[in-house]
Design a protein around this motif. Structure first.
Motif, PDB file in Angstrom:
ATOM      1  N   ASP A   5       0.820  -1.216   0.000  1.00 44.61           N
ATOM      2  CA  ASP A   5       0.000   0.000   0.000  1.00 44.61           C
ATOM      3  C   ASP A   5       0.856   1.270   0.000  1.00 44.61           C
ATOM      4  N   TYR A   6       2.177   1.123  -0.114  1.00 43.83           N
ATOM      5  CA  TYR A   6       3.041   2.300  -0.140  1.00 43.83           C
ATOM      6  C   TYR A   6       4.266   2.004  -0.993  1.00 43.83           C
ATOM      7  N   LEU A   7       4.936   3.052  -1.437  1.00 45.22           N
ATOM      8  CA  LEU A   7       6.240   2.958  -2.074  1.00 45.22           C
ATOM      9  C   LEU A   7       7.083   4.147  -1.632  1.00 45.22           C
ATOM     10  N   VAL A   8       8.312   3.895  -1.243  1.00 48.75           N
ATOM     11  CA  VAL A   8       9.278   4.970  -1.029  1.00 48.75           C
ATOM     12  C   VAL A   8      10.068   5.112  -2.328  1.00 48.75           C
ATOM     13  N   ARG A   9       9.890   6.225  -3.013  1.00 48.12           N
ATOM     14  CA  ARG A   9      10.528   6.453  -4.312  1.00 48.12           C
ATOM     15  C   ARG A   9      11.791   7.303  -4.113  1.00 48.12           C
ATOM     16  N   VAL A  10      12.867   6.917  -4.785  1.00 44.71           N
ATOM     17  CA  VAL A  10      14.166   7.559  -4.589  1.00 44.71           C
ATOM     18  C   VAL A  10      14.712   8.043  -5.926  1.00 44.71           C
ATOM     19  N   ASN A  11      15.232   9.257  -5.944  1.00 47.56           N
ATOM     20  CA  ASN A  11      15.904   9.820  -7.111  1.00 47.56           C
ATOM     21  C   ASN A  11      17.121  10.597  -6.616  1.00 47.56           C
ATOM     22  N   ASN A  12      17.808  11.310  -7.503  1.00 51.25           N
ATOM     23  CA  ASN A  12      18.974  12.085  -7.121  1.00 51.25           C
ATOM     24  C   ASN A  12      19.001  13.377  -7.934  1.00 51.25           C
ATOM     25  N   ARG A  13      19.059  14.516  -7.244  1.00 50.54           N
ATOM     26  CA  ARG A  13      19.076  15.796  -7.948  1.00 50.54           C
ATOM     27  C   ARG A  13      20.323  15.956  -8.815  1.00 50.54           C
ATOM     28  N   LYS A  14      21.407  15.233  -8.483  1.00 53.30           N
ATOM     29  CA  LYS A  14      22.605  15.308  -9.309  1.00 53.30           C
ATOM     30  C   LYS A  14      22.348  14.726 -10.697  1.00 53.30           C
ATOM     31  N   VAL A  15      21.523  13.682 -10.749  1.00 53.19           N
ATOM     32  CA  VAL A  15      21.168  13.114 -12.049  1.00 53.19           C
ATOM     33  C   VAL A  15      20.399  14.148 -12.866  1.00 53.19           C
ATOM     34  N   LEU A  16      19.440  14.786 -12.228  1.00 58.51           N
ATOM     35  CA  LEU A  16      18.656  15.806 -12.926  1.00 58.51           C
ATOM     36  C   LEU A  16      19.542  16.974 -13.342  1.00 58.51           C
ATOM     37  N   ASN A  17      20.458  17.383 -12.471  1.00 60.15           N
ATOM     38  CA  ASN A  17      21.374  18.464 -12.840  1.00 60.15           C
ATOM     39  C   ASN A  17      22.240  18.067 -14.031  1.00 60.15           C
ATOM     40  N   GLY A  18      22.615  16.786 -14.071  1.00 60.34           N
ATOM     41  CA  GLY A  18      23.384  16.309 -15.215  1.00 60.34           C
ATOM     42  C   GLY A  18      22.590  16.388 -16.505  1.00 60.34           C
ATOM     43  N   ILE A  19      21.296  16.062 -16.429  1.00 56.27           N
ATOM     44  CA  ILE A  19      20.424  16.180 -17.598  1.00 56.27           C
ATOM     45  C   ILE A  19      20.371  17.630 -18.077  1.00 56.27           C
ATOM     46  N   LEU A  20      20.225  18.552 -17.120  1.00 55.28           N
ATOM     47  CA  LEU A  20      20.146  19.968 -17.480  1.00 55.28           C
ATOM     48  C   LEU A  20      21.461  20.463 -18.078  1.00 55.28           C
ATOM     49  N   GLU A  21      22.580  19.904 -17.614  1.00 48.52           N
ATOM     50  CA  GLU A  21      23.875  20.254 -18.199  1.00 48.52           C
ATOM     51  C   GLU A  21      23.941  19.842 -19.665  1.00 48.52           C
ATOM     52  N   THR A  22      23.446  18.651 -19.958  1.00 51.60           N
ATOM     53  CA  THR A  22      23.480  18.186 -21.349  1.00 51.60           C
ATOM     54  C   THR A  22      22.592  19.041 -22.241  1.00 51.60           C
ATOM     55  N   MET A  23      21.611  19.708 -21.637  1.00 53.10           N
ATOM     56  CA  MET A  23      20.722  20.584 -22.395  1.00 53.10           C
ATOM     57  C   MET A  23      21.282  21.997 -22.528  1.00 53.10           C
ATOM     58  N   GLY A  24      22.391  22.259 -21.829  1.00 52.96           N
ATOM     59  CA  GLY A  24      22.977  23.586 -21.879  1.00 52.96           C
ATOM     60  C   GLY A  24      22.244  24.614 -21.057  1.00 52.96           C
ATOM     61  N   LEU A  25      21.529  24.166 -20.017  1.00 50.88           N
ATOM     62  CA  LEU A  25      20.773  25.087 -19.173  1.00 50.88           C
ATOM     63  C   LEU A  25      21.532  25.330 -17.875  1.00 50.88           C
ATOM     64  N   GLY A  26      21.841  26.575 -17.582  1.00 53.26           N
ATOM     65  CA  GLY A  26      22.499  26.930 -16.338  1.00 53.26           C
ATOM     66  C   GLY A  26      21.490  27.355 -15.292  1.00 53.26           C
ATOM     67  N   GLU A  27      21.915  28.161 -14.360  1.00 54.82           N
ATOM     68  CA  GLU A  27      21.034  28.664 -13.306  1.00 54.82           C
ATOM     69  C   GLU A  27      20.240  29.847 -13.847  1.00 54.82           C
ATOM     70  N   ASP A  28      19.212  29.563 -14.610  1.00 47.20           N
ATOM     71  CA  ASP A  28      18.419  30.652 -15.176  1.00 47.20           C
ATOM     72  C   ASP A  28      16.944  30.321 -15.081  1.00 47.20           C
ATOM     73  N   ALA A  29      16.118  31.265 -15.557  1.00 47.97           N
ATOM     74  CA  ALA A  29      14.669  31.096 -15.444  1.00 47.97           C
ATOM     75  C   ALA A  29      14.187  29.907 -16.250  1.00 47.97           C
ATOM     76  N   LYS A  30      14.805  29.648 -17.392  1.00 46.62           N
ATOM     77  CA  LYS A  30      14.379  28.525 -18.224  1.00 46.62           C
ATOM     78  C   LYS A  30      14.621  27.203 -17.510  1.00 46.62           C
ATOM     79  N   ARG A  31      15.735  27.121 -16.782  1.00 44.60           N
ATOM     80  CA  ARG A  31      16.029  25.921 -15.999  1.00 44.60           C
ATOM     81  C   ARG A  31      14.923  25.683 -14.966  1.00 44.60           C
ATOM     82  N   ASP A  32      14.528  26.740 -14.252  1.00 43.59           N
ATOM     83  CA  ASP A  32      13.457  26.614 -13.260  1.00 43.59           C
ATOM     84  C   ASP A  32      12.153  26.185 -13.914  1.00 43.59           C
TER      85      ASP A  32
END
Length: 493
Positions: free
Chosen positions: A167-194
């Protein structure tokens, strides 16, 4: 002389966005928190009760969707320069406590905290400005073993309070993985990234095609309104879609898909390595994917997460206000926040933790039928002769000393019927009656109020009619008979 105008009477209303909690609600919450504290204590965490008021400077700007630190919180000015506010969560106060007392605390420091938090936000259905949180955090270690431990503890906690496996699941991810994805897209710390992050967070609601449209040119929502897209090209959006759809039937395949999605990003690769390590540590403790699962769709909104993130979702169905089936949803979330204490110390202090939404978890337990039945009130000793109050107080003392919850009726005893109505409103299981005749004969009357109510509801139930609902017993057998009736009532539940 002018007549003095009377001040208007105050309105007896609960402030908007707040609520009152009565006996059974408070009891249920206290019992559940006691169970949770038992799990946390077993894992080696110590209790911490920090101040409900913090300086605005200490709270920082981490409350979502606000620009100023004293916006979104209940804040006031102590003097011309200093502002203080009610805490909006239990994590920001922990960062201040650790920074202030770190020389006296062990490293790592493992603490749990439970209590109310306050947010000056627009209230809505089921959304209050004061609510309870229940947190556990480890401060001072960068080891992902601490993150794995939090996930294991969260799984144990849910099962301990009454949410069964499945009846439950603990789901796990890593923000570093997501940051790596954004790096491959060429998105830095900007409004488009948000904007991309906000779009990813809608994956569960709109699916792959919906995310693709929102990342590129936009889409029509269910009402027919057009929502502008982020403006990415199809090629730019592809890494995000590969990331969101990388979950596979087994953990090894999910991790392999994530490695493909991050391309050549070192940040992303480190994040996948951490997830692989967490999965191995959980497997060593026999936590399976039916309990804890690597899931790339988990993002978590707060800006201070720097590594692994986790969310506990209840997967059983409930009916919404329109009678439509839906999953219950999230009751807990957390992650690694290695930069929060650094605000105070200037040095990075790694930390990870989780927060349980107490009210939502209580609501889930009610949906599962684990709590929510009307709790029995105290045994009520009625008053037949107000001049014999000492006799009645002796009776109630005997019951209390035997561990039985009991009280003497302290209202106007003139109308005996009102005393029984009072006992009914208190959900009392038993009423004790001793009038002048009973006193002379050395007996008391014991009235089984639960059985009496069942007979009154359906007089055709012969199984109940055969059992007496009132007994005359020797005065010396009061405690024994009350215990016997309470035991029979528990057996009938």
């Amino acid at each position: 002389m002018a007549k003095v105008k009377k001040a208007p009477r105050p309105k007896a209303v609960t402030p908007k966005g707040f609520r009152d909690y009565f006996g059974n609600d408070v009891t249920e919450r206290t019992e559940m928190l006691h169970q949770i504290a038992g799990v946390y204590h077993r894992y080696g965490f110590d209790a911490l009760e920090s101040s409900a008021v913090e300086t605005v400077e200490a709270l920082g700007k981490f409350l979502p969707d606000v620009d100023r630190p004293n916006e979104g919180v209940f804040a006031w000015q102590e003097d011309e320069t200093d502002w203080v506010a009610l805490r909006y969560d239990l994590t920001a106060p922990l960062a201040r406590v650790y920074a202030q007392h770190r020389n006296d605390l062990p490293t790592p420091y493992r603490r749990y905290a439970m209590g109310p938090v306050w947010r000056n936000e627009k209230p809505g259905p089921g959304r209050y400005r004061q609510f309870y949180q229940c947190d556990a955090d480890t401060v001072g270690t960068a080891s992902v073993a601490a993150d794995a431990e939090i996930c294991a503890m969260l799984s144990d906690t849910l099962e301990t309070v009454g949410i069964p496996r499945g009846d439950y699941l603990v789901r796990v991810n890593n923000r570093k993985v997501l940051n790596g994805i954004l790096e491959t897209m060429g998105l830095g710390e900007d409004a488009k990234r948000d904007a991309v992050l906000r779009t990813i967070d809608k994956f569960d609601k709109v699916g792959v095609d919906g995310v693709r449209q929102l990342l590129t040119k936009g889409r029509l929502d269910g009402s027919g309104a057009f929502i502008d897209g982020v403006g990415l090209s199809d090629d730019q959006a592809e890494p995000v879609l590969a990331f969101l759809t990388s979950r596979a039937d087994d953990t090894a395949k999910t991790l392999a898909n994530l490695r493909d999605a991050i391309g050549g990003s070192d940040t992303g690769a480190k994040g996948v390595d951490e997830l692989e390590n967490i999965a191995a540590l959980l497997d060593a403790q026999n936590y399976g994917p039916d309990q804890i699962l690597i899931d790339p769709s988990i993002v978590r909104g707060l800006g201070y997460y720097t590594g692994p993130v986790f969310e506990a979702e209840l997967t059983f169905e409930i009916l919404d206000e329109k009678g439509r089936p839906r999953q219950f949803g999230s009751v807990s979330g957390g992650g690694r926040y290695d930069d929060l204490v650094k605000r105070f110390t200037g040095q990075e202090v790694p930390a990870t933790g989780v927060s349980i939404g107490v009210d939502r978890l209580l609501a889930a337990l009610r949906e599962k039928g684990r709590i929510g039945s009307v709790a029995n009130g105290p045994v009520v000793v009625t008053v037949m002769d107000r001049d014999r109050m000492a006799d009645y107080q002796t009776m109630v003392a005997e019951l209390r000393n035997a561990g039985i919850r009991a009280e003497v009726y302290l209202g106007n005893p003139k109308n005996f019927g009102n005393q029984l109505k009072y006992a009914d409103k208190r959900h009392s299981p038993i009423a004790v009656i001793e009038g002048g005749d009973e006193k002379s004969n050395g007996v008391v009357q014991i009235k089984d109020l639960i059985l009496g109510a069942k007979i009154a509801q359906n007089a055709t139930l012969e199984e109940w009619k055969e059992r007496p609902s009132q007994y005359e017993i020797p005065r010396g057998e009061l405690v024994a008979k009350v215990r016997e009736i309470l035991a029979s009532q528990d057996a009938d539940k």
